[in-house]
Design a protein around this motif. Structure first.
Motif, PDB file in Angstrom:
ATOM      1  N   SER A 142       0.804  -1.226   0.000  1.00 44.30           N
ATOM      2  CA  SER A 142       0.000   0.000   0.000  1.00 44.30           C
ATOM      3  C   SER A 142       0.836   1.274   0.000  1.00 44.30           C
ATOM      4  O   SER A 142       0.277   2.371  -0.103  1.00 44.30           O
ATOM      5  CB  SER A 142      -0.909   0.000   1.239  1.00 44.30           C
ATOM      6  N   LYS A 143       2.131   1.161   0.117  1.00 45.61           N
ATOM      7  CA  LYS A 143       2.984   2.326   0.343  1.00 45.61           C
ATOM      8  C   LYS A 143       2.806   3.404  -0.718  1.00 45.61           C
ATOM      9  O   LYS A 143       2.625   4.589  -0.409  1.00 45.61           O
ATOM     10  CB  LYS A 143       4.445   1.897   0.405  1.00 45.61           C
ATOM     11  N   ASP A 144       2.866   3.039  -1.995  1.00 45.51           N
ATOM     12  CA  ASP A 144       2.773   4.035  -3.062  1.00 45.51           C
ATOM     13  C   ASP A 144       1.413   4.728  -3.049  1.00 45.51           C
ATOM     14  O   ASP A 144       1.329   5.952  -3.227  1.00 45.51           O
ATOM     15  CB  ASP A 144       3.009   3.386  -4.423  1.00 45.51           C
ATOM     16  N   ALA A 145       0.349   3.956  -2.851  1.00 46.41           N
ATOM     17  CA  ALA A 145      -0.993   4.545  -2.830  1.00 46.41           C
ATOM     18  C   ALA A 145      -1.155   5.479  -1.636  1.00 46.41           C
ATOM     19  O   ALA A 145      -1.781   6.549  -1.746  1.00 46.41           O
ATOM     20  CB  ALA A 145      -2.052   3.446  -2.789  1.00 46.41           C
ATOM     21  N   VAL A 146      -0.611   5.093  -0.487  1.00 48.13           N
ATOM     22  CA  VAL A 146      -0.716   5.943   0.706  1.00 48.13           C
ATOM     23  C   VAL A 146       0.020   7.260   0.486  1.00 48.13           C
ATOM     24  O   VAL A 146      -0.486   8.344   0.840  1.00 48.13           O
ATOM     25  CB  VAL A 146      -0.158   5.199   1.936  1.00 48.13           C
ATOM     26  N   GLU A 147       1.210   7.198  -0.100  1.00 46.72           N
ATOM     27  CA  GLU A 147       1.954   8.431  -0.357  1.00 46.72           C
ATOM     28  C   GLU A 147       1.207   9.316  -1.360  1.00 46.72           C
ATOM     29  O   GLU A 147       1.188  10.549  -1.217  1.00 46.72           O
ATOM     30  CB  GLU A 147       3.347   8.093  -0.871  1.00 46.72           C
ATOM     31  N   ALA A 148       0.574   8.704  -2.354  1.00 41.50           N
ATOM     32  CA  ALA A 148      -0.210   9.483  -3.313  1.00 41.50           C
ATOM     33  C   ALA A 148      -1.426  10.114  -2.634  1.00 41.50           C
ATOM     34  O   ALA A 148      -1.804  11.250  -2.954  1.00 41.50           O
ATOM     35  CB  ALA A 148      -0.647   8.595  -4.473  1.00 41.50           C
ATOM     36  N   LEU A 149      -2.020   9.406  -1.682  1.00 46.83           N
ATOM     37  CA  LEU A 149      -3.140   9.968  -0.938  1.00 46.83           C
ATOM     38  C   LEU A 149      -2.697  11.140  -0.070  1.00 46.83           C
ATOM     39  O   LEU A 149      -3.444  12.117   0.101  1.00 46.83           O
ATOM     40  CB  LEU A 149      -3.783   8.882  -0.070  1.00 46.83           C
ATOM     41  N   GLN A 150      -1.507  11.048   0.473  1.00 52.08           N
ATOM     42  CA  GLN A 150      -0.992  12.166   1.259  1.00 52.08           C
ATOM     43  C   GLN A 150      -0.793  13.399   0.385  1.00 52.08           C
ATOM     44  O   GLN A 150      -1.115  14.525   0.782  1.00 52.08           O
ATOM     45  CB  GLN A 150       0.314  11.757   1.922  1.00 52.08           C
ATOM     46  N   GLU A 151      -0.269  13.185  -0.824  1.00 56.60           N
ATOM     47  CA  GLU A 151      -0.104  14.297  -1.752  1.00 56.60           C
ATOM     48  C   GLU A 151      -1.468  14.850  -2.159  1.00 56.60           C
ATOM     49  O   GLU A 151      -1.648  16.066  -2.286  1.00 56.60           O
ATOM     50  CB  GLU A 151       0.670  13.826  -2.982  1.00 56.60           C
ATOM     51  N   TRP A 152      -2.427  13.953  -2.364  1.00 56.03           N
ATOM     52  CA  TRP A 152      -3.783  14.401  -2.709  1.00 56.03           C
ATOM     53  C   TRP A 152      -4.348  15.265  -1.590  1.00 56.03           C
ATOM     54  O   TRP A 152      -4.955  16.313  -1.836  1.00 56.03           O
ATOM     55  CB  TRP A 152      -4.678  13.169  -2.932  1.00 56.03           C
ATOM     56  N   ASP A 153      -4.153  14.833  -0.361  1.00 56.50           N
ATOM     57  CA  ASP A 153      -4.699  15.574   0.773  1.00 56.50           C
ATOM     58  C   ASP A 153      -4.054  16.945   0.899  1.00 56.50           C
ATOM     59  O   ASP A 153      -4.725  17.924   1.274  1.00 56.50           O
ATOM     60  CB  ASP A 153      -4.476  14.772   2.061  1.00 56.50           C
ATOM     61  N   ASP A 154      -2.760  17.036   0.594  1.00 52.15           N
ATOM     62  CA  ASP A 154      -2.098  18.333   0.642  1.00 52.15           C
ATOM     63  C   ASP A 154      -2.767  19.320  -0.316  1.00 52.15           C
ATOM     64  O   ASP A 154      -2.837  20.529  -0.034  1.00 52.15           O
ATOM     65  CB  ASP A 154      -0.616  18.190   0.266  1.00 52.15           C
ATOM     66  N   ARG A 155      -3.290  18.791  -1.419  1.00 54.19           N
ATOM     67  CA  ARG A 155      -3.878  19.693  -2.426  1.00 54.19           C
ATOM     68  C   ARG A 155      -5.372  19.898  -2.244  1.00 54.19           C
ATOM     69  O   ARG A 155      -5.874  21.011  -2.371  1.00 54.19           O
ATOM     70  CB  ARG A 155      -3.602  19.137  -3.831  1.00 54.19           C
ATOM     71  N   TRP A 156      -6.095  18.789  -1.945  1.00 57.10           N
ATOM     72  CA  TRP A 156      -7.557  18.858  -1.959  1.00 57.10           C
ATOM     73  C   TRP A 156      -8.224  18.526  -0.620  1.00 57.10           C
ATOM     74  O   TRP A 156      -9.443  18.580  -0.528  1.00 57.10           O
ATOM     75  CB  TRP A 156      -8.114  17.880  -2.994  1.00 57.10           C
ATOM     76  N   GLY A 157      -7.460  18.202   0.379  1.00 56.06           N
ATOM     77  CA  GLY A 157      -8.054  17.648   1.595  1.00 56.06           C
ATOM     78  C   GLY A 157      -9.002  18.543   2.342  1.00 56.06           C
ATOM     79  O   GLY A 157      -9.787  18.060   3.166  1.00 56.06           O
TER      80      GLY A 157
END
Length: 248
Positions: A142-157
């Protein structure tokens, strides 16, 4: 390692039914074997008991007998790892990553709070090596998806749409959700859909354990056995309590 699994009642009932059947089969086998002890001296009986214990351990390891719930689940966990191509040595995650409380970052509850969540909790004791494989496999997969979700949250969270969706998922009353979402920036539909795709790629320890429990109780049938030796908890007599602690 002790793991506490949240799950639905139906797979738990099937697992308990299968474990009961397996305990009865094992007890019957032991009763037959103990007939060898009749009229033996204490020394001879001790030697026969050692032989019976060794045979029982071998039959449990091969899957021929499975007299405890923990053993059934442990074998099913190994099968589930094999089926997903995850039964391998995984590197150790960074310190503290596997012991963080709560859900994996970026993942919603497995069931929405408004739907009541899982009805049951099952305590399972797995051999430490197997439990560690489950936890590491979930982390690295899950590591890559979790890091992408963190980046998503930085932008849209903090966008209004995200607040409303998460509030609906968590059963927060509509008026409160609208107040929380007021004056927030908007996230495009494409971004919201991208987040859901990323979330679907996150595999948790709980996901693996629930899948294994379903596998263990499937139609009262023993599922495919792993090619390598099954993990073997300490040999206990049928009916002896299954011991079981870590929540997923």
């Amino acid at each position: 390692m002790n793991i506490l699994v949240a799950l639905d009642s139906e797979p738990l009932q099937r697992l308990e039914k299968q474990a009961k059947l397996e305990r009865a089969r094992e007890k019957e086998w032991l009763t037959e074997q103990r007939e060898q002890l009749l009229d033996l001296s204490r020394r001879e009986a001790a030697a026969v008991r050692r032989k019976i214990r060794a045979e029982l351990a071998a039959k449990r390891a091969s899957g021929e007998l499975g007299g405890s719930r923990d053993l059934l689940v442990a074998r099913a966990v190994q099968e589930e790892l094999r089926a997903r191509g995850l039964d391998k040595e995984w590197p150790k995650p960074p310190d503290g990553e596997l012991n963080a409380p709560g859900r994996r970052w970026g993942t919603p509850p497995s069931k929405a709070m408004g739907e009541g969540g899982y009805e049951e909790r099952l305590a399972v004791k797995l051999p430490h090596t197997l439990a560690e494989t489950v936890r590491r496999a979930a982390y690295w997969t899950s590591k890559d998806a979790v890091e992408a979700l963190q980046e998503w949250d930085d932008r849209w969270g903090r966008s209004g749409e995200v607040v409303l969706r998460d509030a609906a998922r968590d059963g927060i009353p509509g008026q409160l959700a609208l107040m929380a979402a007021a004056m927030r920036p908007s996230a495009p539909q494409a971004a919201l859909e991208a987040r859901e795709r990323l979330r679907a790629q996150v595999l948790t320890t709980g996901d693996l354990m629930r899948a294994a429990i379903v596998r263990a109780g499937r139609n009262g049938q023993q599922t495919e056995l792993p090619a390598q030796a099954s993990p073997e908890p300490a040999v206990t007599e049928p009916g002896e309590a299954d011991h079981t602690d870590t929540a997923v």
